[in-house]
Write a protein that holds these residues in place. Structure first.
Motif, PDB file in Angstrom:
ATOM      1  N   GLU A  62      -3.837   0.919  -6.075  1.00 41.35           N
ATOM      2  CA  GLU A  62      -2.650  -0.010  -6.468  1.00 41.35           C
ATOM      3  C   GLU A  62      -2.238  -0.161  -7.811  1.00 41.35           C
ATOM      4  O   GLU A  62      -3.172   0.082  -8.738  1.00 41.35           O
ATOM      5  N   TRP A  63      -1.167  -0.535  -8.509  1.00 39.12           N
ATOM      6  CA  TRP A  63      -0.673  -0.487  -9.689  1.00 39.12           C
ATOM      7  C   TRP A  63      -0.718  -1.823 -10.044  1.00 39.12           C
ATOM      8  O   TRP A  63       0.051  -2.783  -9.904  1.00 39.12           O
ATOM      9  N   ARG A  64      -1.391  -2.118 -11.439  1.00 41.83           N
ATOM     10  CA  ARG A  64      -0.848  -3.535 -12.010  1.00 41.83           C
ATOM     11  C   ARG A  64      -0.156  -3.383 -13.408  1.00 41.83           C
ATOM     12  O   ARG A  64      -0.029  -2.523 -14.057  1.00 41.83           O
TER      13      ARG A  64
ATOM     14  N   ILE B  95      -3.677  -8.065  -9.598  1.00 37.18           N
ATOM     15  CA  ILE B  95      -3.333  -6.435  -9.560  1.00 37.18           C
ATOM     16  C   ILE B  95      -1.828  -6.620  -9.072  1.00 37.18           C
ATOM     17  O   ILE B  95      -0.889  -6.060  -9.557  1.00 37.18           O
ATOM     18  N   HIS B  96      -1.595  -7.123  -7.633  1.00 31.53           N
ATOM     19  CA  HIS B  96      -0.565  -7.115  -7.005  1.00 31.53           C
ATOM     20  C   HIS B  96      -0.330  -8.287  -6.364  1.00 31.53           C
ATOM     21  O   HIS B  96      -1.295  -9.030  -5.793  1.00 31.53           O
ATOM     22  N   ASP B  97       0.784  -8.793  -5.845  1.00 32.83           N
ATOM     23  CA  ASP B  97       1.133  -9.936  -4.823  1.00 32.83           C
ATOM     24  C   ASP B  97       1.005  -9.543  -3.566  1.00 32.83           C
ATOM     25  O   ASP B  97       1.392 -10.576  -2.930  1.00 32.83           O
ATOM     26  N   ARG B  98       0.947  -8.423  -3.181  1.00 32.85           N
ATOM     27  CA  ARG B  98       0.732  -8.123  -1.806  1.00 32.85           C
ATOM     28  C   ARG B  98      -0.495  -7.501  -1.545  1.00 32.85           C
ATOM     29  O   ARG B  98      -1.077  -6.656  -2.280  1.00 32.85           O
TER      30      ARG B  98
ATOM     31  N   CYS C 286       0.854  -1.137   0.100  1.00 28.96           N
ATOM     32  CA  CYS C 286      -0.161   0.098   0.157  1.00 28.96           C
ATOM     33  C   CYS C 286       0.838   1.135  -0.114  1.00 28.96           C
ATOM     34  O   CYS C 286       1.461   1.629   0.855  1.00 28.96           O
TER      35      CYS C 286
ATOM     36  N   ARG D 192       2.221   0.549 -16.439  1.00 25.89           N
ATOM     37  CA  ARG D 192       1.548   0.416 -15.063  1.00 25.89           C
ATOM     38  C   ARG D 192       0.033   0.869 -14.932  1.00 25.89           C
ATOM     39  O   ARG D 192       0.032   2.363 -14.807  1.00 25.89           O
TER      40      ARG D 192
ATOM     41  N   THR E  80       1.190  -5.550   5.520  1.00 25.57           N
ATOM     42  CA  THR E  80       0.740  -6.235   4.513  1.00 25.57           C
ATOM     43  C   THR E  80       0.972  -7.951   4.519  1.00 25.57           C
ATOM     44  O   THR E  80       1.714  -8.179   5.196  1.00 25.57           O
TER      45      THR E  80
END
Length: 285
Positions: A120-122, A213-216, A2, A134, A178
């Motif tokens: 969040e950015w993919r 989108i994100h792995d966290r 985040c 992104r 996270t």
């Protein structure tokens, strides 16, 4: 992770929603694009002794819930300067209970970080140019409620302020915990669009979209875990480890009720700060 989020409630409204006092409302700034090292509100609980009572007279204490301004990026007591906080705005829950930057706070200084949503950015490959692009998304509860991220806080004494004779050399700082993005079955459909979900299948669709989108994922506090997380009583090392591990499961329950949609890349510039940032790109001027 985040790295940007939204907190645009006025101090009084935030205090009402959280059923908490706000001792310094003038220090809380509304923002649709909060970045690390900004001043943000945190929710804490502390013991309050009756007025006039001596520390040793056995007088009963009460818990007081308050919202305080804090620097986003944790500053442990041994940090040499404030720039250290630029790399501690998130704490990995898998290692927070043992990592030197965070372990003392996990045991003694826990808080909640309120947010109306986060970005969040993919990362994806542009098929036309071959370049990595992104795409930002806005993620927030579908019912419009607040997210309360599991956080930690610390007090840090600024050596420059201390040397200058400043009467208030202490800096309050915070971080957001996270965890790994959720893993759901392949039979759960979803491509990351922004529909609202209330059933189990819809919840799985949201979790799959978040993982895409994100792995966290920032860890949200469920109502049943908020009270125990804010409890100011110190924990042992084993208690801290177990409590942080338990957050990861309940955080996914919270995330099932979120919605998400693409937003304009203007959010990537921290100088941009307006309600339009959380809208789909087609609605931006």
């Amino acid at each position: 992770m985040c790295g940007r989020y939204v907190m645009a409630l006025r101090a009084g409204d935030l205090g009402d929603v959280l059923d908490a006092e706000v001792p310094e409302p003038e220090r809380l700034r509304l923002s649709y694009n909060i970045a690390p090292t900004s001043t943000v509100p945190i929710l804490v609980e502390r013991y309050e002794e009756p007025e006039g009572a001596a520390p040793t007279d056995g007088a009963a204490t009460t818990l007081r819930r308050e919202v305080h301004p804090a620097r986003w990026g944790l500053l442990p007591h041994w940090a040499k300067d404030a720039s250290f906080s630029s790399k501690t705005f998130n704490a990995r829950s898998e290692t927070a209970a043992e990592k030197p930057s965070f372990r003392a706070a996990v045991r003694r200084r826990r808080c909640a970080v309120p947010a109306q949503g986060y970005y969040e950015w993919r990362a994806a490959r542009d098929p036309h140019t071959g370049r990595t692009v992104r795409q930002p998304f806005h993620i927030a509860p579908a019912d419009g409620s607040l997210i309360l991220f599991a956080g930690l806080y610390e007090w840090w004494q600024d050596p420059q302020l201390l040397a200058s004779g400043d009467p208030a050399p202490w800096v309050l700082s915070t971080t957001i915990l996270t965890g790994a993005a959720p893993v759901v079955g392949d039979d759960c459909a979803g491509e990351g669009g922004g529909r609202e979900h209330g059933d189990a299948d819809g919840g799985d669709e949201v979790l799959r979209a978040l993982a895409d989108i994100h792995d966290r994922l920032p860890l949200a506090l469920a109502p049943r875990t908020l009270e125990s997380w804010l409890d100011p009583e110190p924990w042992s090392a084993d208690q801290a480890e177990a409590a942080v591990a338990g957050l990861r499961g309940t955080a996914l329950e919270c995330a099932r009720g979120w919605g998400l949609h693409e937003v304009d890349r203007a959010v990537g510039d921290v100088r941009n700060d307006s309600p339009e940032l959380i809208e789909p790109p087609s609605r931006l001027l």
